[in-house]
Enzyme design. Structure first.
Site, PDB file in Angstrom:
ATOM      1  N   TYR A  54       0.647  -1.182  -0.015  1.00  0.00           N
ATOM      2  CA  TYR A  54       0.013  -0.106  -0.045  1.00  0.00           C
ATOM      3  C   TYR A  54       0.870   1.184  -0.077  1.00  0.00           C
ATOM      4  O   TYR A  54       1.799   1.392   0.622  1.00  0.00           O
ATOM      5  CB  TYR A  54      -0.963   0.019   1.240  1.00  0.00           C
ATOM      6  CG  TYR A  54      -2.016  -0.965   1.166  1.00  0.00           C
ATOM      7  CD1 TYR A  54      -2.338  -1.693  -0.141  1.00  0.00           C
ATOM      8  CD2 TYR A  54      -2.769  -1.303   2.332  1.00  0.00           C
ATOM      9  CE1 TYR A  54      -3.365  -2.779   0.030  1.00  0.00           C
ATOM     10  CE2 TYR A  54      -3.771  -2.180   2.196  1.00  0.00           C
ATOM     11  CZ  TYR A  54      -4.277  -2.777   1.107  1.00  0.00           C
ATOM     12  OH  TYR A  54      -5.116  -3.871   1.077  1.00  0.00           O
ATOM     13  N   LEU A 213     -17.689  -0.703  -1.241  1.00  0.00           N
ATOM     14  CA  LEU A 213     -18.539   0.319  -1.835  1.00  0.00           C
ATOM     15  C   LEU A 213     -18.076   0.289  -3.421  1.00  0.00           C
ATOM     16  O   LEU A 213     -18.349   1.413  -3.901  1.00  0.00           O
ATOM     17  CB  LEU A 213     -17.979   1.827  -1.236  1.00  0.00           C
ATOM     18  CG  LEU A 213     -18.302   1.779   0.092  1.00  0.00           C
ATOM     19  CD1 LEU A 213     -17.974   3.142   0.828  1.00  0.00           C
ATOM     20  CD2 LEU A 213     -19.748   1.600   0.539  1.00  0.00           C
ATOM     21  N   THR A 261     -11.175   5.624   3.875  1.00  0.00           N
ATOM     22  CA  THR A 261     -11.315   7.066   3.688  1.00  0.00           C
ATOM     23  C   THR A 261     -10.534   8.062   4.485  1.00  0.00           C
ATOM     24  O   THR A 261     -10.079   7.521   5.506  1.00  0.00           O
ATOM     25  CB  THR A 261     -12.994   7.393   3.710  1.00  0.00           C
ATOM     26  OG1 THR A 261     -12.899   8.743   3.283  1.00  0.00           O
ATOM     27  CG2 THR A 261     -13.432   7.259   5.174  1.00  0.00           C
ATOM     28  N   ARG A 266     -16.227  11.404   7.236  1.00  0.00           N
ATOM     29  CA  ARG A 266     -16.872  10.098   6.513  1.00  0.00           C
ATOM     30  C   ARG A 266     -16.572   8.981   7.377  1.00  0.00           C
ATOM     31  O   ARG A 266     -17.207   8.024   7.695  1.00  0.00           O
ATOM     32  CB  ARG A 266     -16.436   9.964   5.123  1.00  0.00           C
ATOM     33  CG  ARG A 266     -17.145  11.000   4.247  1.00  0.00           C
ATOM     34  CD  ARG A 266     -16.800  10.466   2.707  1.00  0.00           C
ATOM     35  NE  ARG A 266     -15.567  10.328   2.269  1.00  0.00           N
ATOM     36  CZ  ARG A 266     -14.906  11.666   1.506  1.00  0.00           C
ATOM     37  NH1 ARG A 266     -15.834  12.501   1.370  1.00  0.00           N
ATOM     38  NH2 ARG A 266     -13.876  11.585   1.042  1.00  0.00           N
TER      39      ARG A 266
END
Length: 296
Positions: A54, A213, A261, A266
């Site tokens: 990542y 999502l 996020t 959020r």
């Protein structure tokens, strides 16, 4: 926050905070990262998902900055990370091709690097990130067994494995793997019928769902799925994302969605998914919209 037991020694919060985008912002200071962690902890979200790759192999170090600045965070968290992808970027910039490496040497080196980068002494869950066509399941399995025995890793599992990949690796191990992290969402519904979820549900192995999502696609546009999400969201006083995640939570296989996020507002709403109630008819309304047709 509901918790799911992966084995007798390890449980995760039902919702997991994914850190694959933690470096995609200008401010990656320890204070900013800690604010995101604290916002999760305030909701009972204690499980954090990482991978060595990542952020072009930089995300673990960003988390590590916060862990070094406030060592007390560690006792409140479960940390997941992954290894075996070697891509020509970051520390592997000199590599001519992207490939997978499940050799003992690479796995052990990856674990040592992850521990050092994140400033922790133990990884709660280590996942093999992608199936490796050249995997020697005896060598890989023994390496994972030894990491658990050493205490450097509490539990092991895989990511993006099909049932036959899982069975192959498990056959070379003494340690029981605890989870498989795969893509599941209203944009990726194949696992509900292709045997992936059924395999793990039969074996009582909770699955982790990445990109719940749809990589953000479910949050934009005016598709049939979006229309139904908005209708349900309005009725229950939440946003579209909460309903999309609740769709996964409704399944009896105990799916653990991994949500990422960088926006604090959020992040503070991630747990809204736990408030959503979906009866069977409403669940199938969403499923039908995702299929694009009624069920057979």
């Amino acid at each position: 926050m509901q918790r799911i037991a992966l084995n007798s020694d390890l449980s995760f919060s039902r919702l997991v905070y994914g850190m694959w985008r933690i470096g995609d912002v200008d401010d990656t200071s320890p204070a900013t990262v800690e604010a995101k962690i604290q916002t999760c902890l305030e909701q009972g979200i204690t499980t954090f998902d990482q991978a060595d790759i990542y952020g072009d192999y930089g995300a673990e170090a960003i988390l590590g900055g916060a862990m070094k600045a406030n060592p007390g965070l560690r006792s409140q968290m479960e940390i997941v990370t992954k290894c075996d992808i070697v891509a020509p970027c970051g520390r592997y910039a000199d590599k001519p091709v992207k490939y997978y490496d499940t050799s003992r040497a690479h796995i052990e080196q990856s674990v040592e690097t992850s521990l050092r980068e994140m400033h922790i002494e133990q990884i709660d869950l280590l996942l093999i990130h992608r199936p490796d066509p050249l995997m020697d399941h005896h060598e890989t399995g023994a390496a994972l067994d030894d990491l658990v025995a050493s205490g450097k890793v509490r539990a092991v599992g895989v990511s993006n494995f099909r049932p036959y990949d899982w069975d192959l690796l498990q056959s070379g191990m003494k340690t029981q793997m605890v989870t498989n992290q795969i893509e599941i969402s209203l944009s990726e519904i194949a696992p509900f019928t292709n045997g992936d979820i059924a395999f793990h549900q039969k074996n009582d192995q909770a699955m982790m769902a990445w990109s719940p999502l749809g990589g953000g696609s479910l949050m934009t546009g005016d598709s049939a799925v979006a229309t139904q999400l908005d209708k349900i969201a309005a009725a229950q006083g939440v946003d579209r994302a909460a309903v999309a995640v609740a769709f996964l939570l409704r399944h009896p296989s105990k799916i653990l969605p991994v949500l990422g996020t960088n926006n604090l507002e959020r992040i503070s709403k991630i747990s809204d998914a736990m408030k959503v109630e979906l009866d069977r008819e409403t669940w199938f309304t969403l499923y039908e919209a995702a299929l694009g047709t009624e069920v057979p």
